[in-house]
Enzyme design. Structure first.
Site, PDB file in Angstrom:
ATOM      1  N   HIS A  37       0.772  -1.243   0.000  1.00 18.59           N
ATOM      2  CA  HIS A  37       0.000   0.000   0.000  1.00 18.59           C
ATOM      3  C   HIS A  37       0.797   1.284   0.000  1.00 18.59           C
ATOM      4  CE1 HIS A  37       0.271   2.012   3.844  1.00 18.59           C
ATOM      5  NE2 HIS A  37      -0.984   2.097   4.100  1.00 18.59           N
TER       6      HIS A  37
ATOM      7  N   THR B  91      -4.185   6.238   4.648  1.00 14.98           N
ATOM      8  CA  THR B  91      -3.369   6.913   3.660  1.00 14.98           C
ATOM      9  C   THR B  91      -2.158   6.119   3.222  1.00 14.98           C
ATOM     10  OG1 THR B  91      -4.057   8.893   4.744  1.00 14.98           O
ATOM     11  CG2 THR B  91      -2.281   9.084   3.199  1.00 14.98           C
ATOM     12  N   CYS B  92      -2.051   6.001   1.920  1.00 16.54           N
ATOM     13  CA  CYS B  92      -1.031   5.116   1.374  1.00 16.54           C
ATOM     14  C   CYS B  92       0.023   5.874   0.583  1.00 16.54           C
ATOM     15  CB  CYS B  92      -1.676   4.093   0.465  1.00 16.54           C
ATOM     16  SG  CYS B  92      -3.145   3.387   1.166  1.00 16.54           S
ATOM     17  N   ILE B  93       0.256   7.104   0.924  1.00 20.71           N
ATOM     18  CA  ILE B  93       1.276   7.838   0.182  1.00 20.71           C
ATOM     19  C   ILE B  93       2.621   7.653   0.849  1.00 20.71           C
ATOM     20  CG2 ILE B  93      -0.282   9.506  -0.829  1.00 20.71           C
ATOM     21  CD1 ILE B  93       0.513  11.323   1.538  1.00 20.71           C
TER      22      ILE B  93
END
Lengths: 241, 653
Positions: free
Chosen positions: B334, B476-478
């Protein structure tokens, strides 16, 4: 009422002023795509009326099966000698046909377009020329539009038309000799070989370089994921007039 | 690229560079000259060099080339007919002399030029009618637009007049680093620059900024703005934890948290996508331990009474959950970049979104079905599995008889009459897996929350207390360094700073997503703009996590706010790797949150996320902008010195 303030503060992040983003993602492999090439570098058929070099927003149809020996340049904004040697330096039609024949791309649009972007009237390009070219290409079923600028103002005109195509639902990329202008004008995708104005698509009579620039640029249409991306290409050509 | 006439007039003192090849005999007009705003990029690209002695735009307009000249050439006197000598400035461009300060002085020699905000001396074409040099003469206030003006006289009138800097002997109420509010433009006869600000400030005059003039006048007359705490404050009860261990039954007693190790089995059954769940305890002295990529850091908190944002919440102090993950093939899941490695090297301990140095970390490592690590369902399954374990602890904590170690109470105070400020937090919403869960049933939980992506990324307003009470669960997968974890929202420094600011009315926090589709981006941006327009705001701060495509939304959100004449400050990671590809004229007051020496997303968890220092700069910059005091333009390249300079000012304030 009191607000704590300070004099001497400075903004910490540079923000370029660009037009709003436009973006059409590519949804099929290159081998199935129909490609159109357009140029603001003043290319037209020898039998057609030349452009008005003081500024001209009209455009010329270029059939994709025409011999490149029947094409020429009319442009006052840069040295024409490279295009006079090999029109593929600005409008790489021979290379596109080779890429189609080898199956790298699916097909070519029957009609492509040349215009002379130098000193171009921004409103006319935005309201008339851009939408007209975009509508024609869209009606031909084009998936990808690749373009070259020419001089500085040509890059601006090229990006206006490019953005119209992107807005009409085609994925576009500009092969830019002046990438800062392409970026500032809001080009959706930018490839940037190290080439001079006038040989935007690669060194004249150097098919290997022209092919590599085209292939890399088409691959970037596949890989770029968001508006405004720019990729410098590892090809360099300098000419001394 | 050539310029318009207006642009050329604005850049008369910039170097004159031909945009295109031009022939001998060309009479140079603005259409022949390159736009100076891109010189730096052209120079960086090696496409342009500007030697000493080059002429300016003002020098060359109307002059004639004496030879053919190539594109992107800086013009020099030797290229112009009769141009061996640089023409005198007064000869340039129809008499519009560069730098109009002199002209103004000539028009009104007796009057010291009022330093009105926005009059750049270099603008060249700026002019204004010089006021008569009469101390105590008329005060002229220009307001572009005005909303909701209430003025009550005469109670504060003498005091108000006494505050005007125009009155001889009156003391201007402005010091260098502290001032009062102003908006629009004011010119005060005979007043110095600082007093020019303060006079407008004292009047509280603002159209664009929209301050309530009634409040300003009231303040001048010694009246207080109306301050109203929320009806239901939020109380956080912190329970001290000295020891965490795995055991047979979950319990909390005498500072020891015991977690039932069989909870991993329960978590495993939460989703068929979850293939394995492991749990261990990482104490502060054991940080040099390998970890898979850190998906999230979460507090352990439970509602004891009331809804999210009010009532009482019990929280474990010095304990956080750390969710890590892999897929069955061993692929880190992710992340846009991942932070697997030794924990002590891969997390910026102490940041709001990271563990603190003295935290005990409960690590939950989830293995999910292969190839689902970059699909929405995979990471969501991992978060859900982890939440099963946390929920068992919440249940125990809710029923505890232990005494809290300390409590904190948040009042969500509204300060009506003061400048209205909101915080806009952009959250991810792309590809679905970049999601956030809004207002789960339990603080920082998963169950019961609404998914930002399912909501269409549209703006949703939370009260400050809802944010600080775990109203956001981040999937959140940043990139690890720039993402905002669940704990970040729980401790969001900007929410704390604005809520505590007694000079403003902090009305709330708008969460808005960053959609995947360009058309949806426009839709969401416009919805935000409508909100902002309806809220009668005086100022806003916009933040975004990550960088790249979300900067399109970021720029759009700032334009939607600034375009409605609301002063706005943007907060983002940009630095080197995240340089903005889009921008607009409203992005003129920006805060950089990079903390990496090279300016990169360095894959150290929470490294380049908003910390209290960033919040203090954003807060000061916003209030300064709201007061109409200019913020100097950014340098074209990321500069730590600029950040340090602003930080120094913020620390003084």
């Amino acid at each position: 009422m009191k607000l704590t303030t300070a004099t001497g503060l400075k903004s910490e992040v540079f923000a370029p002023v660009t037009p709003p983003p436009v973006w059409t993602p590519l949804k099929k492999p290159l081998s199935e795509c129909k490609i159109a090439f357009i140029t603001a570098g003043g290319i037209h058929q020898k039998k057609q009326d030349p452009f008005n070099t003081a500024g001209d927003y009209s455009y010329r149809e270029i059939p994709s099966d025409i011999p490149t020996s029947e094409l020429m340049v009319t442009h006052g904004g840069f040295d024409n000698s490279d295009i006079n040697k090999d029109v593929n330096a600005m409008f790489p039609l021979d290379r596109l046909r080779e890429l189609r024949d080898e199956g790298f791309i699916g097909s070519l649009a029957g009609t492509m377009y040349g215009f002379m972007g130098g000193g171009g009237n921004v409103d006319k390009f935005r309201e008339e020329t851009g939408p007209a070219i975009a509508a024609s290409l869209k009606a031909q079923g084009v998936d990808i539009v690749v373009c070259t600028g020419g001089c500085g103002t040509c890059h601006r005109s090229a990006v206006i038309v490019e953005r119209a195509c992107e807005e009409a639902g085609m994925s576009t990329i500009i092969i830019a000799a002046l990438p800062p202008i392409a970026r500032q004008q809001g080009a959706p995708r930018i490839s940037a070989p190290h080439v001079p104005i006038g040989s935007n698509a690669g060194e004249p009579n150097n098919p290997a370089m022209q092919t590599a620039i085209l292939k890399d640029s088409l691959n970037l249409v596949v890989s770029m994921q968001h508006f405004g991306e720019m990729q410098v290409l590892p090809y360099e050509y300098r000419h001394n007039v | 690229m050539s310029m318009s006439k207006e642009k050329a007039m604005a850049y008369l003192n910039e170097p004159a560079v031909l945009c295109c090849q031009r022939g001998k005999g060309t009479v140079i007009s603005e259409a022949d000259l390159e736009d100076p705003t891109i010189f730096a990029d052209l120079q960086d690209s090696g496409l342009l060099s500007i030697p000493d002695g080059s002429l300016t735009v003002g020098d060359v307009l109307g002059m004639t080339l004496n030879a053919d000249v190539e594109a992107l050439t800086a013009l020099r006197p030797s290229m112009l007919e009769g141009g061996a000598a640089k023409p005198a400035p007064s000869a340039a461009a129809g008499g519009a002399a560069p730098g109009s300060v002199t002209a103004c002085g000539a028009a009104a020699p007796a009057a010291p030029a009022p330093a009105t905000p926005g009059f750049g001396a270099a603008a060249g074409t700026a002019h204004f009618d010089a006021p008569p040099a009469l101390p105590g003469g008329p005060v002229t206030i220009h307001v572009d637009s005005l909303q909701g003006l209430d003025i009550s006289f005469p109670a504060g009138w003498p005091a108000l007049y006494g505050l005007c800097g125009a009155v001889p002997g009156a003391e201007a109420p402005v010091a260098a680093a502290s001032g009062t509010a102003a908006g629009g433009a004011a010119s005060v006869p005979g007043a110095s620059g600082a007093a020019g600000f303060s006079a407008a400030s004292a009047l509280g005059a603002s159209g664009a900024a929209g301050f309530s003039a009634a409040a300003a006048l009231g303040a001048a007359a010694g009246l207080a703005a109306h301050t109203a705490p929320a009806a239901n404050p939020l109380t956080h009860k912190y329970y001290s934890v000295q020891n965490v261990k795995l055991g047979k039954k979950t319990s909390f007693s005498s500072g020891t948290l015991t977690i039932d190790s069989a909870l991993t089995e329960k978590a495993l059954s939460s989703s068929p996508l979850v293939k394995q769940v492991e749990m261990d305890i990482i104490t502060p002295e054991k940080r040099h331990i390998f970890t898979n990529t850190i998906m999230d850091i979460m507090p352990v908190a439970v509602k004891c009474s009331g809804k999210t944002g009010e009532g009482t919440t019990a929280i474990l102090d010095r304990v956080v959950f750390c969710l890590t993950g892999l897929d069955e093939k061993g692929v880190q899941i992710h992340e846009f970049g991942s932070c697997e490695g030794y924990l002590d090297e891969k997390a910026a301990f102490g940041r709001p979104g990271a563990p603190d140095d003295d935290d005990i970390i409960v690590r939950v490592n989830v293995t999910i079905q292969e190839n689902t690590g970059m699909e929405r369902r995979g990471p969501l399954a991992a978060h859900t599995a982890c939440d099963v374990i946390v929920q068992s602890i919440r249940d125990v904590l809710k029923a505890t008889d232990e005494a809290p170690a300390f409590t904190k109470t948040y009042h969500d105070t509204r300060r009506r009459g003061l400048p209205r400020v909101c915080l806009v937090k952009e959250i991810m919403g792309q590809g679905a897996m970049h999601d956030n869960i809004l207002l789960p049933n339990e603080p920082a939980g998963v169950i019961g929350g609404q998914k930002n992506v399912d909501l269409g990324n549209v703006p949703v307003m939370l009260t400050p207390n809802e944010v600080l009470d775990g109203g956001i669960h981040a999937l959140t997968c940043i990139g690890p360094a720039t993402k905002e974890t669940t704990r970040h929202y729980f401790r969001e420094p900007l929410v704390h700073a604005l809520a505590a600011d007694e000079e403003i009315d902090f009305i709330g926090v708008i969460f808005v997503g960053s959609p995947q589709v360009n058309d949806e981006k426009m839709y969401v941006t416009e919805r935000l703009g409508s909100w902002i327009g309806s809220l009668d705001l005086d100022g806003a701060i916009v933040t975004t996590e990550g960088f790249g495509n979300n900067h399109i939304d970021f720029a759009g959100h700032i334009a939607a706010i600034g375009g409605r004449n609301v002063p706005v400050v943007g907060v983002t990671f940009s630095a080197y790797q995240g340089q903005l590809v889009v921008g607009n004229e409203y992005m003129d007051a920006m805060i950089e949150i990079n903390k990496d020496a090279g300016g990169f997303e360095n894959e150290v968890l929470a490294c380049s996320s908003i910390c209290p220092e960033d919040a203090s700069r954003a807060q000061l910059m916003l209030k300064t902008k709201m007061a109409g005091i200019p913020i100097a333009p950014a340098e074209r390249k990321w500069s730590q010195a600029v950040i340090d300079g602003n930080q120094w000012l913020a620390d003084q304030a």
